[in-house]
Design an enzyme around this catalytic site. Structure first.
Site, PDB file in Angstrom:
ATOM      1  CB  CYS A 192      -0.949  -0.006   1.198  1.00  0.00           C
ATOM      2  SG  CYS A 192      -0.136  -0.142   2.804  1.00  0.00           S
ATOM      3  CG  HIS A 214      -4.020   0.751   4.720  1.00  0.00           C
ATOM      4  ND1 HIS A 214      -3.508  -0.151   3.799  1.00  0.00           N
ATOM      5  CD2 HIS A 214      -5.092   1.342   4.110  1.00  0.00           C
ATOM      6  CE1 HIS A 214      -4.241  -0.112   2.699  1.00  0.00           C
ATOM      7  NE2 HIS A 214      -5.199   0.778   2.861  1.00  0.00           N
TER       8      HIS A 214
END
Length: 917
Positions: free
Chosen positions: A269, A843
């Site tokens: 990510c 994230h």
């Protein structure tokens, strides 16, 4: 041809005239012919020079010519006639040379001038082509390339139509590509690239089209495949779709270009976030979509990636902006990054800003227009005007670094260093690609601790205290004293881990050594662990609780003993420092959750008459316990106690304390036995008084049945919350401008990074100030949320207010400003890389403004969704991308490349070979 009488030379001229061929020039004398052909600059003695043309002449004809001119008789019957090279050709249709011809046996080589002399004198056999060959350098040795490279050109998807073509080893791969494009009638607007089939039958990409066929190791007979990019931005040789069995709906997908998700390949990510931000930089994306990068690929830069990183990024951009994909799998790009930067190999989590830094630097070097970097000496200002020094610094930077990345992202700092001793001032101007700005740091810190009172009737208390971030353990005790009313000097702070003391802190220890996840217990005591010699103060004894287990069943224990509960710090008067005295004190300290045996449970009547000395000890108070879990990672468990946990005090032991355990003989019913142990509580100590004196740790060993009957585990784990637990240290939001102000604030260099003063001739802790001199078209601002030091790692989740439009830098730029063009100092936000989570996990996502539609979207790996501008600002904002307002106006002008319609999607490609990269 009619018969011609007279001398052979005259006959040759007459015959040529009759046949309508160019007539040979009038021949010079035979001696002159020999000299012109064999000697001098025009003759065979001429040295070979790369790039020049030489010609093959059939050996027998040339020998006949030699006999003729050396005979000295122009009327001789040895006249050679027209030059005839028929014996050198395979056939008279394609005029290909026979294989294996040898110089000196089958042919001779003549320089261009000598060849043209012979043709002008004797003519060339009708219909034969001259056999012209180039001189090339093979490993710095000039050589006539008699046999050029014969390549078989084929178009991807049409392997049946082979087109043979002949090239010199000195030709560039670019010439092969141009020839293939011409032969296969490829539109000039279409992208193409070449592959070559190697000796093992595998396909290798011909990345660098500027190298020669010799450098590319191409050989005759090799198959060269040209492929043309699909209209959706992909290549036929590369399959980047998520699934091979995509539905018909997916195949026909059409959307706004740029709104394409990126599949997470396993903790990637961070990469997806960085790529989405960079992809939404208009001028950079248009640079790749317009194929301008093809002319600027730098394959020879030792600091670059042979152009491969730029090629891989270009392919990714073209697919992302084709409008033909909901999402793509960036595995080819990921593998390419890992190939050149091993830290990004595998599936570990990384930092999006670190990848951006690598990517911008790598793209710059791959696209650097400077092919050979010259040495540039950095010069100090030496009192010269800033304008002059800055211009010189930027020109020097551009002499070595000139690329689209420099054009778009590079700005200029002014750096001022001042010596604290002599006042010497050093001014330099340095380029930058992004700003890493600090966040205003709160100098306070919240610590959660458990206070263990000496009064056994009181349960441990959970407290939340505010302490100085750079304070000491004593500051923690002072803060807790305000909550409890207990004097700070009556406290000992301990880190409890796995039922034992991981560390007993000293008052002068820094608070930074306490991590947020540590279980910190503060014990009320009436003495110290290290008593002063001659003092009558109580001695503090660390005590562990252990349960005896069957040898075949125990786990994580030593000698069948397993630690349980929370350890104690027990204050013991020196006159009661005996096994029996300690036992009675412990019975009192545990009285809230340990029950005494009743009279019926005594072993014999004699014990019933014993004086219950525990009643006399009620004036002594001991700490309790807490239910907070002892969780640590395995690394700490293996590390063992720190040096702070092993500090000891001398014991003046008497009575039964001189034995290793107590009681030595059983006179009354005891709930537990006492044992001297090491600091871990895992091994027993010997009976030597000298060794006991250096080991203050005591263990309470319980039999399982006794623990079950008399130890109330639920009560032992009980605790209460102090009202301060509800306190929250509020972090006030800050303005982005505050961060930039901090960035330009004067600071003193650290001891690890001193500056060498040219005046003092020694390293100094100089003061340093950075100022902004020149700003780039795209300004990347990295918010330094992560802080790493030897003792702590933390992430700042401070909310930073940043403007979407009109971020004004005019107050920060010290270069004389153009007041007629305020847009040169104002910026609009175009992308944000977000990080959610902590230091070790988290994230990444992206907010980005589409360059064509002006609409903001949220990119979360595969997912792409529209958002409103009021959703963009959050505590997760990590890297900000701003575009200078004059660039926005320039791009909005009619005819800009951003107005170009995206090509239609072609979903019929069926790759016949896979991308080997």
């Amino acid at each position: 041809m009619a018969a011609v009488t007279g001398d052979p030379a005259t006959a040759a001229v007459a015959a040529a005239a009759e046949d309508g061929e160019p007539q040979p020039e009038e021949m010079p004398g035979l001696d002159d012919q020999w000299n012109q052909i064999e000697n001098g600059e025009s003759g065979r003695e001429r040295p070979l020079r790369a790039g020049e043309s030489w010609f093959l002449v059939e050996q027998r004809w040339y020998k006949q010519w030699e006999v003729y001119v050396q005979g000295g008789d122009q009327d001789a019957s040895t006249f050679p006639g027209c030059i005839n090279n028929a014996e050198l050709f395979e056939d008279q249709i394609n005029w290909c040379l026979k294989e294996g011809l040898m110089e000196g046996e089958d042919y001779v080589l003549l320089p261009a001038a000598a060849w043209h002399y012979l043709v002008s004198w004797y003519g060339l056999e009708h219909g034969q082509p001259p056999i012209e060959r180039k001189v090339i350098e093979l490993y710095n040795i000039p050589k006539v390339e008699v046999y050029p490279v014969k390549l078989l050109l084929v178009q991807h998807g049409d392997t049946d139509s082979l087109l043979p073509a002949q090239f010199s080893l000195a030709d560039s791969v670019e010439r092969v590509l141009c020839t293939a494009r011409e032969r296969f009638l490829v539109d000039p607007q279409e992208d193409t690239r070449l592959w070559v089939k190697n000796s093992e039958g595998c396909l290798d990409r011909l990345w660098n089209t500027h190298v020669t066929l010799l450098d590319a190791a191409l050989e005759s007979g090799q198959l060269v495949i040209m492929e043309t990019r699909n209209k959706d931005g992909s290549w036929p040789s590369t399959q980047l779709r998520v699934m091979s069995n995509m539905s018909e709906e997916d195949e026909d997908f059409q959307s706004q270009p740029g709104l394409c998700g990126l599949t997470n390949l396993g903790n990637t990510c961070f990469m997806n976030s960085a790529l989405q931000c960079l992809s939404n930089v208009p001028q950079l994306t248009e640079y790749f979509l317009d194929n301008r990068y093809l002319e600027e690929l730098n394959f020879r830069n030792p600091l670059g990636m042979r152009g491969e990183l730029a090629e891989a990024y270009a392919e990714l951009v073209k697919q992302t902006w084709s409008g033909c994909h909901r999402l793509i799998v960036p595995n080819v790009f990921k593998n390419k990054v890992g190939h050149f930067a091993s830290q990004f190999l595998g599936c570990q989590q990384h930092d999006s800003q670190e990848l951006l830094s690598f990517l911008l630097d790598g793209l710059h070097e791959d696209l650097n227009r400077v092919k050979k970097k010259e040495y540039v000496e950095l010069c100090d200002a030496a009192g010269r005007p800033d304008q002059e020094v800055a211009q010189e610094a930027w020109q020097n930077h551009k002499r070595r670094n000139d690329s689209v990345i420099v054009d778009t992202f590079h700005g200029l700092f002014k750096s001022t260093l001042v010596c604290p001793d002599c006042g010497n001032v050093s001014v330099t101007f340095d380029p930058f690609c992004y700003l890493s700005v600090p966040l205003p740091v709160c100098h306070k810190r919240v610590l959660e601790v458990f206070f263990v009172p000496m009064d056994p009737r009181r349960k441990p208390e959970q407290h939340r205290v505010i302490v100085p971030k750079k304070g000491n353990i004593s500051d923690l005790c002072v803060a807790l004293s305000k909550h409890t009313g207990i004097a700070a000097d009556k406290m000992i702070v301990a880190d409890v881990f796995s039922h034992r003391f991981y560390k007993l802190y000293q008052l002068e220890d820094p608070l930074s050594s306490i991590l947020d996840r540590d279980d910190i217990f503060v014990y009320e005591v009436s003495g110290r662990i290290e008593p002063i010699e001659g003092s009558k103060d109580d001695i503090v004894v660390p005590v562990y609780l252990r349960e005896r287990t069957p040898a075949q069943d125990y786990n994580n224990s030593y000698y069948g003993l397993m630690l349980f509960g929370h350890p104690l710090l027990v204050s013991v008067p020196q006159d009661r420092l005996s096994w029996e005295g300690l036992y009675n004190i412990l019975m009192y300290r545990l009285s809230r959750y340990v029950t005494k045996p009743t009279s019926d449970e005594e072993d014999d009547g004699e014990e019933k008459g014993e004086d219950d000395s525990s009643d006399e000890e009620e004036k002594d108070q001991t700490p309790g316990s807490s239910t907070r879990g002892n969780h640590r990672d395995s690394e700490r468990e293996q590390a063992g106690p720190s040096s702070g946990a092993t500090k000891t005090c001398p014991f003046l032991l008497d009575n039964g304390f001189h034995t290793s355990h107590w009681p030595p003989k059983r006179r009354r019913k005891q709930l537990f036995t006492l044992q001297t142990v090491n600091s871990n509580g895992t091994s027993d100590r010997t009976t030597s008084p000298e060794e006991v004196d250096t080991q203050p740790y005591i263990a309470m060993d319980w039999e399982p049945e006794m623990k079950r009957r008399y130890y109330d585990e639920a009560e032992a784990e009980g605790y209460v919350k102090h009202e301060c637990v509800s306190y929250v240290l509020k972090k006030a939001p800050v303005q982005l401008q505050e961060c930039i102000e901090l960035f330009t604030t004067v600071e003193t260099l650290e001891k690890e990074n001193p500056w060498y003063c040219s005046s003092c001739k020694q390293h100094q802790l100089a003061t340093k100030k950075l100022d902004l001199w020149m700003l780039p078209e795209i300004l990347i601002i990295h918010l330094k949320r992560f802080s790493f030091s030897k003792s702590s790692h933390e992430k700042l989740d401070t909310l930073v207010h940043f403007p979407i439009r009109d971020l004004d830098f005019s107050e920060f730029v010290i270069k004389p400003q153009n007041e007629s063009a305020p847009e040169l100092y104002k910026y609009d936000l175009i992308a944000v890389s977000n990080h959610y989570g902590g230091v070790r996990d988290g994230h990444y996502t992206t907010f980005a403004c589409n360059k064509d539609s002006g609409q903001w979207h949220y990119f979360d790996d595969n997912s792409v969704s529209p958002v409103n501008e009021n959703q963009i600002e959050s505590k997760a904002a990590y890297v900000l991308f701003y575009q200078r307002q004059d660039m926005v106006r320039r791009q909005s002008q009619p005819g800009s490349s951003s107005d170009l319609a995206s090509p239609a999607c072609d979903s019929t490609a069926n790759p016949e070979f896979m991308d080997v990269n």
